[in-house]
Motif scaffolding. Structure first.
Motif, PDB file in Angstrom:
ATOM      1  N   ARG A 161       2.898  10.314  -7.368  1.00  0.00           N
ATOM      2  CA  ARG A 161       3.809  10.750  -8.429  1.00  0.00           C
ATOM      3  C   ARG A 161       3.132  10.789  -9.792  1.00  0.00           C
ATOM      4  O   ARG A 161       3.269  11.749 -10.549  1.00  0.00           O
ATOM      5  CB  ARG A 161       5.022   9.816  -8.479  1.00  0.00           C
ATOM      6  CG  ARG A 161       6.130  10.250  -9.450  1.00  0.00           C
ATOM      7  CD  ARG A 161       7.142   9.149  -9.624  1.00  0.00           C
ATOM      8  NE  ARG A 161       6.583   8.022 -10.380  1.00  0.00           N
ATOM      9  CZ  ARG A 161       7.095   6.792 -10.337  1.00  0.00           C
ATOM     10  NH1 ARG A 161       8.142   6.511  -9.578  1.00  0.00           N
ATOM     11  NH2 ARG A 161       6.527   5.831 -11.067  1.00  0.00           N
ATOM     12  N   ASP A 162       2.387   9.700 -10.126  1.00  0.00           N
ATOM     13  CA  ASP A 162       1.842   9.549 -11.474  1.00  0.00           C
ATOM     14  C   ASP A 162       0.346   9.796 -11.579  1.00  0.00           C
ATOM     15  O   ASP A 162      -0.225   9.731 -12.672  1.00  0.00           O
ATOM     16  CB  ASP A 162       2.149   8.142 -12.002  1.00  0.00           C
ATOM     17  CG  ASP A 162       3.639   7.859 -12.081  1.00  0.00           C
ATOM     18  OD1 ASP A 162       4.416   8.827 -12.168  1.00  0.00           O
ATOM     19  OD2 ASP A 162       4.022   6.671 -12.058  1.00  0.00           O
ATOM     20  N   GLY A 163      -0.299  10.028 -10.462  1.00  0.00           N
ATOM     21  CA  GLY A 163      -1.749  10.218 -10.480  1.00  0.00           C
ATOM     22  C   GLY A 163      -2.496   8.948 -10.091  1.00  0.00           C
ATOM     23  O   GLY A 163      -2.033   7.840 -10.339  1.00  0.00           O
ATOM     24  N   LYS A 164      -3.644   9.130  -9.497  1.00  0.00           N
ATOM     25  CA  LYS A 164      -4.442   7.999  -9.025  1.00  0.00           C
ATOM     26  C   LYS A 164      -5.276   7.419 -10.157  1.00  0.00           C
ATOM     27  O   LYS A 164      -5.574   8.104 -11.148  1.00  0.00           O
ATOM     28  CB  LYS A 164      -5.355   8.442  -7.889  1.00  0.00           C
ATOM     29  CG  LYS A 164      -6.425   9.443  -8.336  1.00  0.00           C
ATOM     30  CD  LYS A 164      -7.285   9.884  -7.168  1.00  0.00           C
ATOM     31  CE  LYS A 164      -8.399  10.834  -7.643  1.00  0.00           C
ATOM     32  NZ  LYS A 164      -9.253  11.292  -6.529  1.00  0.00           N
ATOM     33  N   PRO A 165      -5.684   6.150 -10.030  1.00  0.00           N
ATOM     34  CA  PRO A 165      -6.595   5.559 -11.021  1.00  0.00           C
ATOM     35  C   PRO A 165      -8.009   6.094 -10.808  1.00  0.00           C
ATOM     36  O   PRO A 165      -8.296   6.763  -9.817  1.00  0.00           O
ATOM     37  CB  PRO A 165      -6.507   4.062 -10.720  1.00  0.00           C
ATOM     38  CG  PRO A 165      -6.193   4.001  -9.267  1.00  0.00           C
ATOM     39  CD  PRO A 165      -5.297   5.182  -8.987  1.00  0.00           C
ATOM     40  N   ASP A 166      -8.887   5.761 -11.731  1.00  0.00           N
ATOM     41  CA  ASP A 166     -10.288   6.174 -11.616  1.00  0.00           C
ATOM     42  C   ASP A 166     -11.119   5.166 -10.830  1.00  0.00           C
ATOM     43  O   ASP A 166     -12.244   5.482 -10.415  1.00  0.00           O
ATOM     44  CB  ASP A 166     -10.899   6.333 -13.015  1.00  0.00           C
ATOM     45  CG  ASP A 166     -10.179   7.379 -13.837  1.00  0.00           C
ATOM     46  OD1 ASP A 166     -10.003   8.501 -13.337  1.00  0.00           O
ATOM     47  OD2 ASP A 166      -9.760   7.063 -14.969  1.00  0.00           O
ATOM     48  N   ALA A 203       0.834  -1.204   0.000  1.00  0.00           N
ATOM     49  CA  ALA A 203       0.000   0.000   0.000  1.00  0.00           C
ATOM     50  C   ALA A 203       0.870   1.256   0.000  1.00  0.00           C
ATOM     51  O   ALA A 203       0.554   2.250  -0.673  1.00  0.00           O
ATOM     52  CB  ALA A 203      -0.929  -0.001   1.209  1.00  0.00           C
ATOM     53  N   ALA A 204       1.976   1.216   0.744  1.00  0.00           N
ATOM     54  CA  ALA A 204       2.894   2.360   0.776  1.00  0.00           C
ATOM     55  C   ALA A 204       3.528   2.574  -0.599  1.00  0.00           C
ATOM     56  O   ALA A 204       3.688   3.719  -1.059  1.00  0.00           O
ATOM     57  CB  ALA A 204       3.974   2.128   1.834  1.00  0.00           C
ATOM     58  N   ARG A 205       3.868   1.484  -1.276  1.00  0.00           N
ATOM     59  CA  ARG A 205       4.439   1.592  -2.627  1.00  0.00           C
ATOM     60  C   ARG A 205       3.452   2.228  -3.586  1.00  0.00           C
ATOM     61  O   ARG A 205       3.808   3.126  -4.366  1.00  0.00           O
ATOM     62  CB  ARG A 205       4.836   0.206  -3.138  1.00  0.00           C
ATOM     63  CG  ARG A 205       5.423   0.214  -4.555  1.00  0.00           C
ATOM     64  CD  ARG A 205       5.629  -1.187  -5.100  1.00  0.00           C
ATOM     65  NE  ARG A 205       4.382  -1.871  -5.378  1.00  0.00           N
ATOM     66  CZ  ARG A 205       3.660  -1.709  -6.479  1.00  0.00           C
ATOM     67  NH1 ARG A 205       4.045  -0.844  -7.416  1.00  0.00           N
ATOM     68  NH2 ARG A 205       2.546  -2.388  -6.656  1.00  0.00           N
ATOM     69  N   LEU A 206       2.209   1.778  -3.529  1.00  0.00           N
ATOM     70  CA  LEU A 206       1.194   2.326  -4.421  1.00  0.00           C
ATOM     71  C   LEU A 206       0.881   3.783  -4.086  1.00  0.00           C
ATOM     72  O   LEU A 206       0.598   4.583  -4.986  1.00  0.00           O
ATOM     73  CB  LEU A 206      -0.073   1.468  -4.350  1.00  0.00           C
ATOM     74  CG  LEU A 206       0.029   0.098  -5.033  1.00  0.00           C
ATOM     75  CD1 LEU A 206      -1.154  -0.777  -4.676  1.00  0.00           C
ATOM     76  CD2 LEU A 206       0.139   0.251  -6.543  1.00  0.00           C
ATOM     77  N   THR A 207       0.932   4.125  -2.809  1.00  0.00           N
ATOM     78  CA  THR A 207       0.710   5.514  -2.411  1.00  0.00           C
ATOM     79  C   THR A 207       1.746   6.427  -3.067  1.00  0.00           C
ATOM     80  O   THR A 207       1.407   7.474  -3.634  1.00  0.00           O
ATOM     81  CB  THR A 207       0.775   5.650  -0.880  1.00  0.00           C
ATOM     82  OG1 THR A 207      -0.307   4.909  -0.295  1.00  0.00           O
ATOM     83  CG2 THR A 207       0.653   7.119  -0.468  1.00  0.00           C
ATOM     84  N   ARG A 208       3.000   6.015  -3.005  1.00  0.00           N
ATOM     85  CA  ARG A 208       4.068   6.810  -3.623  1.00  0.00           C
ATOM     86  C   ARG A 208       3.863   6.898  -5.137  1.00  0.00           C
ATOM     87  O   ARG A 208       4.038   7.959  -5.746  1.00  0.00           O
ATOM     88  CB  ARG A 208       5.435   6.196  -3.308  1.00  0.00           C
ATOM     89  CG  ARG A 208       5.817   6.259  -1.829  1.00  0.00           C
ATOM     90  CD  ARG A 208       7.270   5.877  -1.630  1.00  0.00           C
ATOM     91  NE  ARG A 208       7.545   4.490  -2.024  1.00  0.00           N
ATOM     92  CZ  ARG A 208       7.448   3.444  -1.198  1.00  0.00           C
ATOM     93  NH1 ARG A 208       7.054   3.626   0.065  1.00  0.00           N
ATOM     94  NH2 ARG A 208       7.728   2.223  -1.623  1.00  0.00           N
ATOM     95  N   LEU A 209       3.467   5.767  -5.743  1.00  0.00           N
ATOM     96  CA  LEU A 209       3.255   5.732  -7.189  1.00  0.00           C
ATOM     97  C   LEU A 209       2.118   6.647  -7.602  1.00  0.00           C
ATOM     98  O   LEU A 209       2.231   7.416  -8.579  1.00  0.00           O
ATOM     99  CB  LEU A 209       2.971   4.288  -7.619  1.00  0.00           C
ATOM    100  CG  LEU A 209       2.749   4.035  -9.107  1.00  0.00           C
ATOM    101  CD1 LEU A 209       4.037   4.299  -9.885  1.00  0.00           C
ATOM    102  CD2 LEU A 209       2.263   2.609  -9.346  1.00  0.00           C
ATOM    103  N   TRP A 210       1.007   6.600  -6.878  1.00  0.00           N
ATOM    104  CA  TRP A 210      -0.154   7.425  -7.232  1.00  0.00           C
ATOM    105  C   TRP A 210       0.114   8.906  -6.995  1.00  0.00           C
ATOM    106  O   TRP A 210      -0.374   9.751  -7.740  1.00  0.00           O
ATOM    107  CB  TRP A 210      -1.376   6.977  -6.436  1.00  0.00           C
ATOM    108  CG  TRP A 210      -1.890   5.618  -6.816  1.00  0.00           C
ATOM    109  CD1 TRP A 210      -1.333   4.739  -7.704  1.00  0.00           C
ATOM    110  CD2 TRP A 210      -3.058   4.976  -6.310  1.00  0.00           C
ATOM    111  NE1 TRP A 210      -2.074   3.590  -7.782  1.00  0.00           N
ATOM    112  CE2 TRP A 210      -3.147   3.699  -6.939  1.00  0.00           C
ATOM    113  CE3 TRP A 210      -4.035   5.327  -5.380  1.00  0.00           C
ATOM    114  CZ2 TRP A 210      -4.178   2.799  -6.664  1.00  0.00           C
ATOM    115  CZ3 TRP A 210      -5.064   4.438  -5.102  1.00  0.00           C
ATOM    116  CH2 TRP A 210      -5.142   3.186  -5.738  1.00  0.00           C
TER     117      TRP A 210
END
Length: 362
Positions: free
Chosen positions: A76-81, A67-74
């Motif tokens: 940086r690159d934006g969240k999914p819909d 979850a922490a990895r995805l938080t950093r990714l989102w």
């Protein structure tokens, strides 16, 4: 729509073939077919074989790290819909999606979530509570079977539930080659302890009752219970049964086309993707009226569903299809029509396209 897809039980990229992996892949295809961009959010397998607190704690740590990895990714690159979770249940809850979806205000959706009150004991009660929380949070819960829908409705009133019939990619079945051997039986199933072995046991017992008939059988599948399964069929002549082992999924249609009747008792089947494939290939089915099998086989139209645990009835249904060519032919044609027209990827994609635009953050 940009969709983050997650299957806690088994990633679509998992190395071991199974119905779960196949349906995960089919859902991704159906979503993409509807014009969505689908990204595999995580390949973390959150699966508890037994209710062991230490294993659960270790998996929770992995889930937090993911979850922490995805938080950093989102960030940086934006969240999914949308977050789309396939098959959360007591042994494989989603410990990543609900919190992320809430934090980032992303709609959360489940498909084939399940809940059973009889599992509410010990650690399983805790994992089921996680499933309940996810289902309550979801803007949409897609059910493949009436059994799953009823289980969720009884336990979690007033949640958003919608049906989507189990489906397959029928493109490989559109061309119908010459009909295979009408007395060739086919079964496709993994060989593992529990329900699979019990189905093989019942199948062996039923075939033992019709040994006077000129049938042969092709068996596709392998697994840790291989020796136990083969021992169940030790009393049959070697030339009667062809053990094909685990084969590439792309080769399964050819095996089905070479047969005449699909036989599999179906203990514990959520619904059974193999039943859909067999019917698409024009094979009438003999199975039990059990678990989720009635969701994918129409009794008396595309095959026979026999009373649970009734070996004699199962054997009699196989014998009837072996003996009655006209009835077998009619059922074969209806089975093929049923899957190609009602349970295809196109049909599922169209249904999903109707459902998804209506959701909002819960």
């Amino acid at each position: 729509m940009r969709i983050a897809f997650y299957a806690p039980l088994k990633s679509p990229n998992h190395s071991v073939a199974s119905g779960d992996r196949q349906m995960a892949r089919m859902l991704v295809k159906a979503l993409e077919h509807g014009g969505h961009s689908v990204e595999l959010a995580s390949e973390l397998r959150f699966y508890l074989r037994e209710p062991e607190p230490q294993s659960f704690d270790a998996l929770k740590i992995e889930a937090r790290e993911e979850a922490a990895r995805l938080t950093r990714l989102w960030e940086r690159d934006g969240k999914p819909d949308l977050w789309f979770c396939y098959h959360p249940y007591y042994k494989a809850p989603d410990l990543i999606g609900p919190e992320l979806a809430s934090t980032f205000a992303v709609p959360y959706v489940t498909a084939e979530a399940s809940y059973s009150r009889r599992r509410n004991a010990g650690l399983w009660a805790d994992t089921q509570a996680l499933v309940v929380q996810a289902v309550e949070q979801a803007a949409l819960n897609i059910c493949f079977t009436q059994r799953d829908r009823q289980g969720l409705a009884d336990a979690i009133p007033q949640v958003a539930l919608h049906m989507l019939s189990p489906f397959i990619d029928t493109s490989v079945f559109h061309e119908m080659p010459a009909r295979g051997c009408p007395t060739r039986l086919v079964a496709v199933a993994m060989m593992r302890p529990g329900d699979k072995v019990e189905s093989y046991r019942m199948l062996a017992q039923a075939l033992g009752q019709i040994g006077h008939l000129p049938w042969t059988m092709s068996v596709v599948g392998d697994g840790p219970a291989r020796d136990d399964v083969k021992a169940l069929f030790a009393g049959f002549a070697a030339e009667r049964i062809e053990w094909l082992g685990a084969i590439d999924p792309a080769a399964v249609p050819d095996v089905l086309y070479g047969g005449g009747i699909y036989v599999w008792p179906g203990y514990g089947e959520a619904y059974g993707v193999a039943y859909l494939e067999a019917q698409a290939a024009g094979l009438p089915v003999v199975a039990q009226d059990i678990a989720g099998v009635p969701e994918v086989v129409r009794d008396g139209q595309t095959g026979f569903l026999t009373p649970p645990h009734d070996v004699a009835a199962f054997a009699s249904a196989i014998e009837r299809l072996l003996a009655r060519k006209d009835e077998r032919t009619i059922m074969a044609e209806e089975a093929r029509r049923f899957i190609l027209e009602e349970r295809s990827l196109d049909v599922a994609a169209a249904h999903l396209a109707e459902l998804l635009p209506k959701i909002s953050v819960s």
